[in-house]
Design an enzyme around this catalytic site. Structure first.
Site, PDB file in Angstrom:
ATOM      1  N   HIS A 156     -67.928  72.946 -83.797  1.00 43.97           N
ATOM      2  CA  HIS A 156     -67.047  72.701 -85.199  1.00 43.97           C
ATOM      3  C   HIS A 156     -67.218  73.705 -86.052  1.00 43.97           C
ATOM      4  O   HIS A 156     -68.261  74.665 -85.992  1.00 43.97           O
ATOM      5  CB  HIS A 156     -67.554  71.359 -85.659  1.00 43.97           C
ATOM      6  CG  HIS A 156     -66.826  70.086 -85.003  1.00 43.97           C
ATOM      7  ND1 HIS A 156     -67.447  69.916 -83.520  1.00 43.97           N
ATOM      8  CD2 HIS A 156     -65.822  69.498 -84.982  1.00 43.97           C
ATOM      9  CE1 HIS A 156     -66.644  68.769 -83.205  1.00 43.97           C
ATOM     10  NE2 HIS A 156     -65.553  68.629 -84.226  1.00 43.97           N
ATOM     11  N   LYS A 160     -69.515  71.100 -91.183  1.00 40.81           N
ATOM     12  CA  LYS A 160     -69.639  69.928 -90.464  1.00 40.81           C
ATOM     13  C   LYS A 160     -71.012  69.670 -90.737  1.00 40.81           C
ATOM     14  O   LYS A 160     -71.872  70.291 -90.329  1.00 40.81           O
ATOM     15  CB  LYS A 160     -69.233  69.988 -89.193  1.00 40.81           C
ATOM     16  CG  LYS A 160     -69.000  68.587 -88.535  1.00 40.81           C
ATOM     17  CD  LYS A 160     -68.528  68.398 -87.215  1.00 40.81           C
ATOM     18  CE  LYS A 160     -68.833  67.014 -86.708  1.00 40.81           C
ATOM     19  NZ  LYS A 160     -67.791  65.800 -87.212  1.00 40.81           N
TER      20      LYS A 160
END
Length: 268
Positions: A156, A160
């Site tokens: 990600h 995040k």
């Protein structure tokens, strides 16, 4: 056609704006409210201004104002914010679509209790593709139950804050369940140093964070002489937004109950 009056939490964020745009483009949906944290510079601005076509809905920090006309709230924020919204929605019968990740056991229990008062779809990933992938993983795990090592790799963007991703954890839960196991008993969340030989009953996790990666997930079933990889890669958050609208449509005739995207897609 049932008209869905939907509010969006975190309306000025990346996911929030994607949801606002998806609602604007859906013939059966209307943006009925927009929420953000009190410190957001977007408070008081029109939630659709970034699209160049104002929605006539101001972004509010006050839930009573932001949700006054809403029948649904889509929330992809943070656990603490979602739980505050949850309490209000349960008290006022507002259906919720929760895509927030990172809840602890108490948070998940609070969602389950709220579902006794209003209808909720709670899923770590609202993408239709991801949830079909979950079904494929269940089928694969049952057939690769012996002789195959299972590893889950997720990547990600740099912003995040939780790891592994909620989607990766859910994939692990699906696989463990198909094998008749509890993920907490078999998960290996990280490896470092001299770890010794791999426990063949374990499910390993690896996390990558960097750049602007929307969300990549791969499950590796590594056997002797072959390996099978089942992957889902997101190139846009639009799939999460369209899945969320599908979840709202599913809830339209529900008063209470806790559901996930497997229910929404009829994959049970």
């Amino acid at each position: 056609m049932t008209q869905l009056n939907i509010a969006v939490a975190g309306a000025s964020g990346r996911m929030g704006q994607m949801l606002v745009e998806a609602i604007a483009n859906a013939p059966d949906a209307t943006l009925a409210g927009a929420l953000d944290i009190p410190s957001s510079p977007a408070i008081g601005q029109d939630a659709g201004a970034f699209l160049g076509k104002p929605a006539g809905v101001a972004i509010e920090s006050d839930r009573s104002k932001g949700l006054a006309k809403a029948g649904f709230l889509i929330d992809f924020t943070r656990p603490e914010g979602t739980l505050a919204h949850l309490e209000y929605c349960a008290a006022h019968g507002i259906r919720m679509i929760i895509g927030t990740t990172g809840f602890d056991a108490d948070g998940k229990a609070a969602i389950a209790r709220a579902a006794e008062k209003t209808a909720i779809v709670f899923a770590p990933n609202m993408s239709v593709g991801v949830n079909v992938t979950m079904k494929l993983l269940e089928m694969a795990a049952k057939n690769f139950s012996e002789g195959y090592d299972i590893e889950i790799i997720e990547a990600h963007h740099r912003h995040k804050v939780d790891a592994p991703s909620g989607t990766a954890i859910k994939m692990g839960e699906v696989i463990a369940g198909a094998l008749g196991k509890d993920l907490n008993d078999v998960a290996v969340w990280a490896r470092e140093g001299v770890t010794g030989p791999r426990d063949p009953s374990s499910i390993g996790f690896a996390t990558v964070r960097g750049g602007d990666i929307i969300g990549d997930h791969t499950v590796l079933f590594a056997g002797i002489g072959e390996r099978i990889e089942i992957s889902h890669k997101s190139s846009s958050r639009v799939s999460y937004a369209t899945g969320s609208l599908r979840a709202a449509r599913f809830l339209a005739d529900k008063q209470t109950g806790l559901y996930d995207m497997q229910d929404v897609l009829g994959l049970r």
